[in-house]
Design a protein around this motif. Sequence first.
Motif, PDB file in Angstrom:
ATOM      1  N   UNK A 112       0.763  -1.081   0.082  1.00 57.03           N
ATOM      2  CA  UNK A 112       0.323  -0.030   0.136  1.00 57.03           C
ATOM      3  C   UNK A 112       0.770   1.268  -0.134  1.00 57.03           C
ATOM      4  N   UNK A 113       2.233   1.533   0.824  1.00 53.34           N
ATOM      5  CA  UNK A 113       2.931   2.056   0.674  1.00 53.34           C
ATOM      6  C   UNK A 113       3.331   2.536  -1.073  1.00 53.34           C
ATOM      7  N   UNK A 114       3.529   1.514  -1.720  1.00 54.35           N
ATOM      8  CA  UNK A 114       4.250   1.677  -3.110  1.00 54.35           C
ATOM      9  C   UNK A 114       2.850   2.428  -3.901  1.00 54.35           C
ATOM     10  N   UNK A 119       0.169   8.984  -5.458  1.00 55.16           N
ATOM     11  CA  UNK A 119      -0.349  10.494  -5.774  1.00 55.16           C
ATOM     12  C   UNK A 119       0.256  11.394  -4.430  1.00 55.16           C
ATOM     13  N   UNK A 120       0.351  10.887  -3.450  1.00 49.30           N
ATOM     14  CA  UNK A 120       1.404  11.700  -2.036  1.00 49.30           C
ATOM     15  C   UNK A 120       2.655  12.337  -2.178  1.00 49.30           C
ATOM     16  N   UNK A 121       3.309  11.144  -2.601  1.00 51.28           N
ATOM     17  CA  UNK A 121       5.147  11.588  -2.866  1.00 51.28           C
ATOM     18  C   UNK A 121       5.454  11.874  -4.325  1.00 51.28           C
ATOM     19  N   UNK A 122       4.638  11.581  -4.988  1.00 49.05           N
ATOM     20  CA  UNK A 122       5.051  12.052  -6.204  1.00 49.05           C
ATOM     21  C   UNK A 122       6.284  11.043  -7.282  1.00 49.05           C
ATOM     22  N   UNK A 123       6.273   9.355  -6.503  1.00 44.29           N
ATOM     23  CA  UNK A 123       7.184   8.731  -6.927  1.00 44.29           C
ATOM     24  C   UNK A 123       6.400   7.684  -8.322  1.00 44.29           C
ATOM     25  N   UNK A 124       7.045   6.686  -9.023  1.00 42.51           N
ATOM     26  CA  UNK A 124       6.489   6.934 -10.646  1.00 42.51           C
ATOM     27  C   UNK A 124       7.171   5.273 -10.422  1.00 42.51           C
ATOM     28  N   UNK A 125       5.793   4.309 -10.400  1.00 42.36           N
ATOM     29  CA  UNK A 125       5.138   2.647 -10.091  1.00 42.36           C
ATOM     30  C   UNK A 125       4.891   1.939 -11.373  1.00 42.36           C
ATOM     31  N   UNK A 126       5.754   1.438 -12.166  1.00 43.10           N
ATOM     32  CA  UNK A 126       5.551   0.887 -13.395  1.00 43.10           C
ATOM     33  C   UNK A 126       4.568  -0.292 -13.194  1.00 43.10           C
ATOM     34  N   UNK A 127       3.984  -0.626 -14.107  1.00 38.64           N
ATOM     35  CA  UNK A 127       3.162  -1.579 -14.146  1.00 38.64           C
ATOM     36  C   UNK A 127       3.086  -2.647 -13.449  1.00 38.64           C
ATOM     37  N   UNK A 128       4.360  -3.716 -13.596  1.00 37.82           N
ATOM     38  CA  UNK A 128       5.483  -4.501 -13.588  1.00 37.82           C
ATOM     39  C   UNK A 128       5.071  -4.531 -11.850  1.00 37.82           C
ATOM     40  N   UNK A 129       4.992  -2.841 -10.959  1.00 36.69           N
ATOM     41  CA  UNK A 129       5.800  -3.272  -9.304  1.00 36.69           C
ATOM     42  C   UNK A 129       3.978  -3.567  -8.684  1.00 36.69           C
ATOM     43  N   UNK A 131       1.378  -5.068 -10.512  1.00 34.76           N
ATOM     44  CA  UNK A 131       1.337  -5.904 -10.824  1.00 34.76           C
ATOM     45  C   UNK A 131       1.809  -7.198 -10.173  1.00 34.76           C
ATOM     46  N   UNK A 132       2.268  -6.623  -8.467  1.00 31.14           N
ATOM     47  CA  UNK A 132       3.117  -7.240  -7.767  1.00 31.14           C
ATOM     48  C   UNK A 132       2.169  -7.530  -5.990  1.00 31.14           C
ATOM     49  N   UNK A 133       1.437  -5.802  -6.619  1.00 30.64           N
ATOM     50  CA  UNK A 133       0.973  -5.317  -5.980  1.00 30.64           C
ATOM     51  C   UNK A 133      -0.421  -5.849  -5.796  1.00 30.64           C
ATOM     52  N   UNK A 134      -0.905  -6.401  -7.160  1.00 29.55           N
ATOM     53  CA  UNK A 134      -2.274  -7.343  -7.199  1.00 29.55           C
ATOM     54  C   UNK A 134      -1.552  -8.671  -6.559  1.00 29.55           C
ATOM     55  N   UNK A 135      -1.117  -9.381  -6.785  1.00 27.20           N
ATOM     56  CA  UNK A 135      -0.455 -10.395  -6.218  1.00 27.20           C
ATOM     57  C   UNK A 135      -0.266 -10.664  -5.186  1.00 27.20           C
ATOM     58  N   UNK A 136       0.430  -9.778  -4.261  1.00 29.33           N
ATOM     59  CA  UNK A 136       0.232  -9.059  -3.068  1.00 29.33           C
ATOM     60  C   UNK A 136      -1.422  -9.626  -2.524  1.00 29.33           C
ATOM     61  N   UNK A 137      -2.046  -8.446  -2.905  1.00 27.09           N
ATOM     62  CA  UNK A 137      -3.268  -8.872  -2.348  1.00 27.09           C
ATOM     63  C   UNK A 137      -3.855 -10.201  -2.289  1.00 27.09           C
ATOM     64  N   UNK A 303       4.804 -10.898  -3.667  1.00 26.81           N
ATOM     65  CA  UNK A 303       5.407  -9.419  -4.055  1.00 26.81           C
ATOM     66  C   UNK A 303       6.217  -8.133  -3.685  1.00 26.81           C
ATOM     67  N   UNK A 304       6.481  -8.263  -2.566  1.00 30.14           N
ATOM     68  CA  UNK A 304       7.175  -7.502  -1.786  1.00 30.14           C
ATOM     69  C   UNK A 304       8.721  -7.741  -2.914  1.00 30.14           C
ATOM     70  N   UNK A 305       9.091  -8.465  -2.203  1.00 27.12           N
ATOM     71  CA  UNK A 305      10.254  -9.114  -2.586  1.00 27.12           C
ATOM     72  C   UNK A 305      10.574  -8.538  -4.351  1.00 27.12           C
ATOM     73  N   UNK A 306       9.376  -8.969  -5.446  1.00 28.88           N
ATOM     74  CA  UNK A 306       9.961  -7.791  -7.131  1.00 28.88           C
ATOM     75  C   UNK A 306      10.291  -6.573  -6.810  1.00 28.88           C
ATOM     76  N   UNK A 307       9.025  -6.160  -5.962  1.00 29.71           N
ATOM     77  CA  UNK A 307       8.660  -4.900  -5.826  1.00 29.71           C
ATOM     78  C   UNK A 307      10.684  -4.597  -6.083  1.00 29.71           C
ATOM     79  N   UNK A 308      10.712  -4.993  -4.954  1.00 33.00           N
ATOM     80  CA  UNK A 308      12.163  -4.399  -4.984  1.00 33.00           C
ATOM     81  C   UNK A 308      13.477  -4.890  -5.693  1.00 33.00           C
TER      82      UNK A 308
END
Length: 328
Positions: A112-114, A119-129, A131-137, A303-308
């Motif tokens: 969720x932080x990712x 929107x809060x910090x203006x960081x860019x997160x791509x589609x692969x990451x 997707x990893x978030x969806x897997x985590x859910x 999913x978390x390790x993939x994000x990293x």
Amino acid sequence: MTAEIRLQNPAVGIGFILIGTVAISVNDMLIKLLSGGYPLHQMVFTRSVIGIIFSLMLVQLEGGWRILLTKTPGLHLLRCATLVIANLTFFTALAVLTLAEATAIFFIGPLLITLLSIPVLGEKVGPLRLGAVVVGFIGVLIMTRPWQSGETREVSLLIYLLPIVAAFAYAITQVLTRKLGTTTKASVLSTYLQALFIVVSLGFWVVAGDGRYAEALESESLVFLLRAWVWPEGSDLYLFLGLGLNTAIVGYALAQAYRQADAATIAPFEYLGLPLAVFWGWSLWGELPDAVVSLGILLVLGSGLFVFLRERQKKLRGAPHRQGGRGY
């Protein structure tokens, strides 16, 4: 406190998040260990009183009383309030769920932080990451098994929702920590937090400290939240003191971690808490996750390790950076 503290030291941030994660795991273990005989708000009060003493000592080392002044009290109050909510909901769930289950569900927080870092910090997160978030859910859904109902459920779905609420509140907290950390020392962030914990726990004591609301309750979670205060006996007193010292370490380490590095950089390292939770559950209570919970844990962890790993890959390719958050 008008000068902006520009910090960008991922190695230091990772070091602090590892320290904080170990301390959080010890904290969770101690609270579950004490949950059978003491109310949650008593533990929170005790640890926060001890913790604020250490935090104020660090305030003196980092600049003195003047650094406690802030021009953004509303944001600081929001940050502290969300972490209070995260703590109360997660620890209430611990009275019923195994430590591994509660921790694994809570660990959608870094995912969720990712998401919130966009929107809060203006960081860019791509589609692969994403997707990893969806897997985590999906992993969380497998663990909570919302399709079960009635007698087939050993634990109410509402109990499983508690660590999910905690994860969401925690994610907001840490994104705000990163935002406020550009102008606020870690010791100040920790002091504000301990102060609000003291206020909230005293409020519980005034309203329910005699245990009158817990007498007719059957829910273990609500009894844990509302039972009467009891003076710690024997070695329990040392466990309470350990809680206080540990919470000071947690507050400072997490605040420093999210000041030193981008949220999406250090959040995956919090997954160290998962194997630690399994270890404490096995060594102290003989609890081991069943096959379904294990699958959910693996999906959340993977999913978390993939994000990293995805982020490391982007950095090695020389992804562009921009102020307010790194581009991934």
